[in-house]
Motif scaffolding. Structure first.
Motif, short mmCIF file in Angstrom:
data_model
loop_
_atom_site.label_atom_id
_atom_site.label_comp_id
_atom_site.label_asym_id
_atom_site.label_seq_id
_atom_site.Cartn_x
_atom_site.Cartn_y
_atom_site.Cartn_z
N THR A 252 0.87 -38.11 -7.51
CA THR A 252 0.35 -38.36 -8.86
C THR A 252 -1.17 -38.48 -8.84
N MET A 253 -1.71 -39.25 -7.92
CA MET A 253 -3.16 -39.42 -7.82
C MET A 253 -3.85 -38.10 -7.48
N PHE A 254 -3.24 -37.31 -6.62
CA PHE A 254 -3.85 -36.02 -6.24
C PHE A 254 -3.92 -35.08 -7.44
N ASN A 255 -2.89 -35.06 -8.25
CA ASN A 255 -2.91 -34.20 -9.45
C ASN A 255 -3.97 -34.65 -10.44
N LEU A 256 -4.12 -35.97 -10.62
CA LEU A 256 -5.11 -36.46 -11.56
C LEU A 256 -6.53 -36.17 -11.10
N LEU A 257 -6.76 -36.17 -9.79
CA LEU A 257 -8.11 -35.96 -9.27
C LEU A 257 -8.49 -34.49 -9.16
N THR A 258 -7.58 -33.60 -8.97
CA THR A 258 -7.89 -32.19 -8.72
C THR A 258 -7.62 -31.28 -9.92
N LYS A 259 -6.91 -31.73 -10.95
CA LYS A 259 -6.59 -30.89 -12.11
C LYS A 259 -7.27 -31.39 -13.38
N LYS A 260 -7.63 -30.45 -14.33
CA LYS A 260 -8.30 -30.77 -15.58
C LYS A 260 -7.28 -30.88 -16.70
N THR A 261 -7.42 -31.87 -17.54
CA THR A 261 -6.50 -32.08 -18.66
C THR A 261 -7.07 -31.46 -19.93
N VAL A 262 -6.32 -30.56 -20.58
CA VAL A 262 -6.75 -29.84 -21.80
C VAL A 262 -5.66 -29.96 -22.85
N THR A 263 -6.06 -29.63 -24.12
CA THR A 263 -5.09 -29.62 -25.21
C THR A 263 -4.32 -28.32 -25.19
N GLU A 264 -3.29 -28.24 -26.01
CA GLU A 264 -2.48 -27.02 -26.07
C GLU A 264 -3.25 -25.86 -26.69
N GLU A 265 -4.09 -26.12 -27.72
CA GLU A 265 -4.88 -25.05 -28.36
C GLU A 265 -5.90 -24.49 -27.37
N GLU A 266 -6.56 -25.41 -26.59
CA GLU A 266 -7.52 -24.93 -25.59
C GLU A 266 -6.85 -24.10 -24.51
N PHE A 267 -5.64 -24.49 -24.15
CA PHE A 267 -4.92 -23.73 -23.13
C PHE A 267 -4.55 -22.34 -23.63
N GLU A 268 -4.09 -22.21 -24.92
CA GLU A 268 -3.73 -20.91 -25.46
C GLU A 268 -4.95 -20.01 -25.61
N LEU A 269 -6.07 -20.60 -26.02
CA LEU A 269 -7.30 -19.81 -26.15
C LEU A 269 -7.80 -19.32 -24.81
N ALA A 270 -7.74 -20.20 -23.82
CA ALA A 270 -8.20 -19.80 -22.49
C ALA A 270 -7.28 -18.77 -21.86
N SER A 271 -6.00 -18.89 -22.12
CA SER A 271 -5.07 -17.94 -21.53
C SER A 271 -5.13 -16.57 -22.18
N SER A 272 -5.62 -16.50 -23.46
CA SER A 272 -5.69 -15.19 -24.14
C SER A 272 -6.84 -14.35 -23.63
N ASP A 273 -7.82 -14.94 -22.94
CA ASP A 273 -8.98 -14.20 -22.43
C ASP A 273 -8.82 -13.80 -20.96
N THR A 274 -7.70 -13.99 -20.38
CA THR A 274 -7.51 -13.62 -18.98
C THR A 274 -7.25 -12.13 -18.86
N LYS A 275 -7.47 -11.56 -17.67
CA LYS A 275 -7.25 -10.14 -17.44
C LYS A 275 -5.79 -9.75 -17.63
N LEU A 276 -4.90 -10.65 -17.23
CA LEU A 276 -3.49 -10.34 -17.38
C LEU A 276 -3.10 -10.26 -18.84
N ALA A 277 -3.65 -11.17 -19.68
CA ALA A 277 -3.35 -11.13 -21.12
C ALA A 277 -3.89 -9.86 -21.75
N LYS A 278 -5.14 -9.47 -21.36
CA LYS A 278 -5.72 -8.23 -21.90
C LYS A 278 -4.91 -7.01 -21.48
N LEU A 279 -4.45 -6.97 -20.26
CA LEU A 279 -3.64 -5.85 -19.78
C LEU A 279 -2.31 -5.79 -20.54
N LYS A 280 -1.74 -6.94 -20.82
CA LYS A 280 -0.48 -7.00 -21.54
C LYS A 280 -0.66 -6.48 -22.97
N ARG A 281 -1.78 -6.90 -23.63
CA ARG A 281 -2.03 -6.42 -24.99
C ARG A 281 -2.27 -4.93 -25.02
#
Length: 608
Positions: free
Chosen positions: A565-594
């Protein structure tokens, strides 16, 4: 040990001479009550004489004009010489000797040990510290030689017998100026006996177990018996002129159940339930296919050495005119018939053996043939009367407390005269004795009495208390038991709590306590009778060894969850669901899929 020398002098009748060295072997057979057989193999080797200065460490052994290792085993001799051992007794024993049914032990008990392994050595040294070093080297060398756990012998189980040292040296060997003779003893009661011990035992013989009566010895047959024991005895014999000889005496004794051996022979060695038609039921009582009152063992028997040992005697130990090998049979001629069969590739000869009015047959093994002795009887219960021992002893533990206990020894004198004997006992350091609780009770024809004056029956005593993890409790008594009486001796002890690492893997099984040694002196100090009691099983306070495992598992589980639990909190960033969807739409895999979906839709439109 001087009694051992006396026994060897009496037994040595026939010998093979090689230069000044000699060798002789004997097989003793004696039917016992209830279809049992006592068989004893004894082998005696005497080295060539050598100068007593051979034991001097400054002497160059290579300058000797001749070696005394001709018939004497060269593998065992250097171990004895390098440790300054003048006498050695090594015993391997398993089983329980039934003195009520079988009488005295063979050879008056001088070559029989207690359950497990027992080592006694007479070592020449200038001080006790040097003697202990030689003792440690001797036990470790014997451990590797005989494939036994003798390397576990340490100071915490080694004792220096007091009364036995008085006649350990009777002029056979005189120590050098400035040296003394130290008698050391140790025992391992939980040591198992197996074929790994018999193989090096046979290699000590000049024949190597390939010829003579030693060719009968097979580990699977020797150790498949009710009681068996092996012994190796070595002592140094010196003359007034300074010439010494090494004497080696080896024995293998066993009590065989003849009916069981015959059954295994018929069934091919695999135990099977007895068929209904072969059941021997008591017809005077009710019996059917569901119930049966079995009869005792049959009394009409026919068996031979090949049945018991799976092989025959392969000729004499050495071909020649000397009667080196012999078979001695002690039996009742009115009930037993003994036949000798000699077999070779060219002929088979059978001859009936006659005792000529006595109870003993002595047959030499001379010709290079296979010898097989066959026995038949119509009444196997008719045997030579057994000689009862001069004393019966039972030893047991009392008390059910986890931290306290008691030890009780009962001596029964069946004779019409008093018996005086030495009682030797070595107890581990975690049994803390209290001799102040010593209680003596006498039972005779007039009743049972508590003895207040112990000096009436305890002539002398020696007690050396134990030191934790350094030495055992050493206890010796000289008792006198009146005729036709029973003497009971008891005392209390405390149980110590051991360290975690001192418990064996099977700690809940208990701890084996070595047998006590009883030595009865009858008249001449060179005679007498010696035997051991049974071993004891002591239960000590034992911790729950599963708890450390449970604690380790629970602790590791909690730590892994917390760390993850402590390792996850220290090494990972916490974001909202909207920020996650926006960030995932700009990835190369998302562009290739579109891009792929756009082309697929255009292709569908053209097709339509």
């Amino acid at each position: 040990m001087s009694v051992v020398r006396a026994c060897l002098i009496v037994i040595s009748c026939f010998s093979f001479v090689y230069g000044d060295a000699s060798y002789q072997e004997t097989l003793n057979l004696r039917p016992l009550p209830r279809n049992k057989l006592l068989s004893t193999f004894d082998f005696k080797v005497q080295s060539q004489p050598f100068d007593s200065s051979y034991y001097d460490d400054t002497n160059d052994h290579q300058t000797l004009k001749k070696s005394h290792y001709t018939l004497f085993p060269s593998s065992l001799g250097p171990i004895i010489e390098s440790t300054n051992t003048r006498e050695l007794s090594l015993r391997f024993t398993q089983g329980w000797w039934d003195a009520q049914s079988w009488g005295k032990l063979p050879y008056e008990g001088w070559f029989s040990g207690g359950t497990g392994v027992e080592v006694v050595a007479l070592i020449e040294a200038p001080s006790i510290s040097v003697a202990r070093k030689h003792w440690s080297k001797l036990t470790k060398s014997l451990s590797g030689f005989f494939c036994a756990s003798l390397n576990f012998i340490d100071n915490d189980i080694t004792t220096f017998p007091k009364y036995a040292i008085q006649d350990a040296n009777t002029g056979q060997y005189e120590p050098e100026f400035g040296n003394k003779l130290y008698l050391l003893r140790a025992a391992l009661p939980s040591e198992p006996i197996c074929t790994e011990n018999l193989t090096p035992f046979l290699k000590l013989l000049p024949t190597g177990g390939k010829a003579g009566i030693s060719s009968l010895l097979d580990g699977h047959k020797v150790f498949d018996s009710l009681w068996h024991g092996m012994s190796v005895d070595i002592f140094t014999e010196c003359s007034d002129k300074g010439n010494c000889k090494l004497n080696l005496y080896q024995t293998v004794s066993q009590v065989i159940d003849i009916v069981r051996s015959l059954r295994k022979k018929e069934e091919g060695g695999i135990p099977k339930p007895t068929a209904g038609e072969k059941l021997r039921c008591d017809t005077s009582k009710e019996y059917n296919i569901w119930q049966c009152f079995p009869l005792s063992d049959p009394i009409e028997l026919q068996w031979n050495l090949e049945t018991l040992y799976g092989r025959t005697i392969r000729g004499p130990a050495f071909e020649g005119d000397q009667e080196v090998s012999r078979v001695k049979i002690d039996y009742e001629p009115s009930a037993w018939n003994v036949t000798l069969q000699k077999e070779s590739p060219t002929f088979v000869a059978t001859r009936f053996l006659d005792s000529h009015g006595s109870n003993v047959i002595v047959e030499p093994i001379v010709e290079p043939h296979d010898y097989n002795f066959k026995f038949s009887t119509t009444n196997s219960s008719n045997v030579v009367p057994i000689e009862p021992p001069p004393l019966y002893v039972s030893r047991s533990l009392s008390g059910y407390s986890l931290d306290k206990g008691g030890l009780r020894v009962v001596f029964t004198n069946p004779r019409i005269e008093d018996v005086e004997f030495t009682y030797f006992e070595s107890l581990p350091w975690f049994m803390r004795l209290y001799l102040s609780t010593l209680d003596v009770t006498l039972k005779n024809s007039t009743g049972i009495y508590d003895v207040k004056d112990h000096s009436q029956f305890i002539k002398s005593r020696y007690y050396k208390p134990a030191v934790d993890r350094e030495r055992p409790s050493h206890l010796e008594f000289v008792f006198n038991v009146p005729a036709l009486s029973t003497l009971a001796v008891s005392y209390d002890f405390d149980k110590s709590l051991l360290l975690y690492r001192e418990y064996p893997p099977d700690a809940n099984h208990g701890f084996d306590i070595e047998p006590a040694v009883i030595r009865i002196n009858e008249g001449d100090h060179r005679g007498g009778y010696e035997f051991r009691t049974t071993s004891l099983l002591l239960t000590l306070p034992t911790p729950d060894f599963s708890m450390p495992y449970n604690v380790i598992i629970l602790t590791c589980t909690v730590l892994s969850l917390a760390f993850g639990t402590m390792f996850n909190l220290l090494t990972k960033k916490t974001v909202t669901e909207e920020e996650f969807e926006l960030a995932s739409s700009d990835t190369k895999l998302a562009k290739l899929k579109r891009s792929i979906l756009t082309k697929v839709n255009k292709f569908k439109t053209k097709v339509e």
